[in-house]
Design an enzyme around this catalytic site. Structure first.
Site, PDB file in Angstrom:
ATOM      1  N   ASP A 157       0.855  -1.185   0.000  1.00 22.74           N
ATOM      2  CA  ASP A 157       0.000   0.000   0.000  1.00 22.74           C
ATOM      3  C   ASP A 157       0.890   1.234   0.000  1.00 22.74           C
ATOM      4  O   ASP A 157       2.066   1.163   0.373  1.00 22.74           O
ATOM      5  CB  ASP A 157      -0.921   0.022   1.222  1.00 22.74           C
ATOM      6  CG  ASP A 157      -1.932   1.154   1.166  1.00 22.74           C
ATOM      7  OD1 ASP A 157      -2.838   1.088   0.314  1.00 22.74           O
ATOM      8  OD2 ASP A 157      -1.822   2.107   1.951  1.00 22.74           O
ATOM      9  N   SER A 158       0.319   2.346  -0.411  1.00 22.58           N
ATOM     10  CA  SER A 158       1.079   3.597  -0.385  1.00 22.58           C
ATOM     11  C   SER A 158       1.346   4.059   1.042  1.00 22.58           C
ATOM     12  O   SER A 158       2.196   4.915   1.264  1.00 22.58           O
ATOM     13  CB  SER A 158       0.323   4.686  -1.148  1.00 22.58           C
ATOM     14  OG  SER A 158      -0.954   4.893  -0.579  1.00 22.58           O
ATOM     15  N   TYR A 214      -0.556   8.656  -2.680  1.00 26.68           N
ATOM     16  CA  TYR A 214      -0.528   8.420  -4.120  1.00 26.68           C
ATOM     17  C   TYR A 214      -1.730   9.068  -4.831  1.00 26.68           C
ATOM     18  O   TYR A 214      -1.718   9.226  -6.045  1.00 26.68           O
ATOM     19  CB  TYR A 214      -0.584   6.919  -4.409  1.00 26.68           C
ATOM     20  CG  TYR A 214       0.717   6.158  -4.261  1.00 26.68           C
ATOM     21  CD1 TYR A 214       1.803   6.671  -3.564  1.00 26.68           C
ATOM     22  CD2 TYR A 214       0.840   4.889  -4.827  1.00 26.68           C
ATOM     23  CE1 TYR A 214       2.979   5.938  -3.421  1.00 26.68           C
ATOM     24  CE2 TYR A 214       2.001   4.153  -4.694  1.00 26.68           C
ATOM     25  CZ  TYR A 214       3.074   4.668  -3.998  1.00 26.68           C
ATOM     26  OH  TYR A 214       4.226   3.940  -3.867  1.00 26.68           O
ATOM     27  N   GLY A 215      -2.776   9.395  -4.062  1.00 26.88           N
ATOM     28  CA  GLY A 215      -4.068   9.746  -4.653  1.00 26.88           C
ATOM     29  C   GLY A 215      -4.052  10.856  -5.686  1.00 26.88           C
ATOM     30  O   GLY A 215      -4.814  10.815  -6.650  1.00 26.88           O
ATOM     31  N   CYS A 257      -3.980  -1.208  -2.465  1.00 27.83           N
ATOM     32  CA  CYS A 257      -4.111   0.236  -2.609  1.00 27.83           C
ATOM     33  C   CYS A 257      -4.965   0.480  -3.844  1.00 27.83           C
ATOM     34  O   CYS A 257      -4.611   0.029  -4.937  1.00 27.83           O
ATOM     35  CB  CYS A 257      -2.730   0.865  -2.782  1.00 27.83           C
ATOM     36  SG  CYS A 257      -2.731   2.621  -3.204  1.00 27.83           S
ATOM     37  N   ASN A 258      -6.080   1.169  -3.668  1.00 27.06           N
ATOM     38  CA  ASN A 258      -6.971   1.400  -4.796  1.00 27.06           C
ATOM     39  C   ASN A 258      -6.330   2.260  -5.874  1.00 27.06           C
ATOM     40  O   ASN A 258      -6.486   1.985  -7.066  1.00 27.06           O
ATOM     41  CB  ASN A 258      -8.263   2.047  -4.305  1.00 27.06           C
ATOM     42  CG  ASN A 258      -9.226   1.039  -3.727  1.00 27.06           C
ATOM     43  OD1 ASN A 258     -10.000   0.419  -4.440  1.00 27.06           O
ATOM     44  ND2 ASN A 258      -9.182   0.850  -2.420  1.00 27.06           N
ATOM     45  N   GLU A 270      -5.001  10.245   8.456  1.00 29.46           N
ATOM     46  CA  GLU A 270      -3.577  10.039   8.738  1.00 29.46           C
ATOM     47  C   GLU A 270      -3.046  11.027   9.776  1.00 29.46           C
ATOM     48  O   GLU A 270      -2.018  10.781  10.403  1.00 29.46           O
ATOM     49  CB  GLU A 270      -2.769  10.102   7.447  1.00 29.46           C
ATOM     50  CG  GLU A 270      -3.114   8.954   6.495  1.00 29.46           C
ATOM     51  CD  GLU A 270      -1.966   8.541   5.615  1.00 29.46           C
ATOM     52  OE1 GLU A 270      -1.025   9.331   5.448  1.00 29.46           O
ATOM     53  OE2 GLU A 270      -2.024   7.411   5.089  1.00 29.46           O
ATOM     54  N   CYS A 293     -11.317   3.124  -0.987  1.00 28.62           N
ATOM     55  CA  CYS A 293     -10.029   3.544  -0.441  1.00 28.62           C
ATOM     56  C   CYS A 293      -9.879   2.814   0.878  1.00 28.62           C
ATOM     57  O   CYS A 293     -10.826   2.792   1.684  1.00 28.62           O
ATOM     58  CB  CYS A 293      -9.965   5.049  -0.243  1.00 28.62           C
ATOM     59  SG  CYS A 293      -8.471   5.606   0.628  1.00 28.62           S
ATOM     60  N   THR A 294      -8.718   2.238   1.118  1.00 34.75           N
ATOM     61  CA  THR A 294      -8.556   1.382   2.295  1.00 34.75           C
ATOM     62  C   THR A 294      -8.500   2.168   3.600  1.00 34.75           C
ATOM     63  O   THR A 294      -8.536   1.573   4.677  1.00 34.75           O
ATOM     64  CB  THR A 294      -7.286   0.521   2.152  1.00 34.75           C
ATOM     65  OG1 THR A 294      -6.177   1.368   1.805  1.00 34.75           O
ATOM     66  CG2 THR A 294      -7.477  -0.531   1.063  1.00 34.75           C
ATOM     67  N   HIS A 295      -8.419   3.498   3.528  1.00 31.81           N
ATOM     68  CA  HIS A 295      -8.506   4.315   4.745  1.00 31.81           C
ATOM     69  C   HIS A 295      -9.944   4.445   5.251  1.00 31.81           C
ATOM     70  O   HIS A 295     -10.174   4.606   6.451  1.00 31.81           O
ATOM     71  CB  HIS A 295      -7.985   5.736   4.489  1.00 31.81           C
ATOM     72  CG  HIS A 295      -6.506   5.854   4.423  1.00 31.81           C
ATOM     73  ND1 HIS A 295      -5.748   5.289   3.416  1.00 31.81           N
ATOM     74  CD2 HIS A 295      -5.622   6.499   5.241  1.00 31.81           C
ATOM     75  CE1 HIS A 295      -4.478   5.581   3.614  1.00 31.81           C
ATOM     76  NE2 HIS A 295      -4.375   6.310   4.708  1.00 31.81           N
TER      77      HIS A 295
END
Length: 274
Positions: free
Chosen positions: A10-11, A42-43, A73-74, A158, A192-194
């Protein structure tokens, strides 16, 4: 005996929500996790930059014995996976495999909607790629898809601001923008994994009948099925139940944030990518 773990990339921290589900479903295997926090997020980066960063990390996994890498990571799945699968993998390691999170989700999304109207919440990069509409329509051409970029959610999470009133404001703002596109959506995909960390806030600003779908369990189920269908790959993966975590940024910072995403303490090692 040399370890041959499953690689999970993942980023940053978000992929740990996917890894958490995979580890719960398949605890027997060895795993390497890499968060490229030093170059995250990365988005908003270009397709070329995301591709180059992701390829560097995939090469690192291969060099460290991973026959199978999951891009959790999407943004990287949207912007880099296909090129790596088609152009790089045959030259780098033709017997290895790199899988993403978009296709497994696209294959099952139809189970979550009755009126065939689905929303995709993601980073600007994921939304701009149109990867979800393209993949979903391969399996469910009848589903209407409405995409909503939510660029401020990842920084809020984050920076540990996702439980504040300020976060509520930006969750409500994006949900109003989504419902303005179509107020009959009955399934919302957290692409998004967040975003699982704010799933409760998202639900609060949507009608009660709307399902909010995280990807962790979907990807874990898909990986289980993949290994069942590919015993030649499954036999290459070692089974000691081990986990190692790596980050390209500060390990203390990764461990503090990572524990929140993974649901248990993590202890990372620093990786310097050339």
């Amino acid at each position: 005996m040399q370890a041959h773990p499953i690689g999970i990339f993942d980023s940053g921290y978000g992929g740990l929500t996917v890894f958490r589900s995979i580890k719960q479903k398949l605890p027997q295997y060895d795993y390497l996790y890499l968060g490229d926090n030093g170059r995250a997020p990365y988005g908003n980066r270009s397709f070329e930059t995301v591709y180059q960063y992701t390829l560097e990390c995939v090469k690192w996994f291969f060099e460290n014995g991973c026959p199978l890498v999951i891009i959790a990571c999407n943004t990287a799945s949207a912007k880099a996976l296909r090129t790596i699968q088609q152009n790089d993998l045959p030259k780098l390691a033709p017997d290895n495999r790199v899988l993403g999170v978009i296709r497994p989700t696209a294959e099952v999304i139809g189970q979550y909607t009755e009126n065939r109207k689905v929303a995709v919440l993601g980073t600007k990069g994921t939304v701009a790629s149109d990867s979800y509409p393209i993949e979903i329509h391969k399996f469910f051409p009848d589903i209407e898809i409405f995409q909503q970029a939510c660029p401020l959610w990842v920084p809020l999470i984050e920076n540990n601001e996702h439980n504040t009133p300020g976060a509520d404001y930006f969750v409500e703002k994006y949900m109003q923008q989504l419902l303005a596109q179509n107020n009959e959506v009955d399934a919302v995909l957290l692409a998004c994994t967040h975003y699982p960390l704010i799933a409760d806030k998202i639900k609060k600003h949507l009608p009660e009948n709307v399902s909010v779908i995280g990807q962790g369990s979907i990807v874990a189920d898909s990986l289980t099925d993949y290994l069942h269908r590919h015993p030649e790959m499954e036999q290459r993966i070692t089974r000691n139940g081990s986990m190692r975590f790596f980050t390209t940024d500060d390990t203390n910072d990764f461990d503090n944030h990572g524990s929140l995403f993974f649901g248990q303490p993590v202890q990372s090692e620093h990786l310097h990518l050339q």
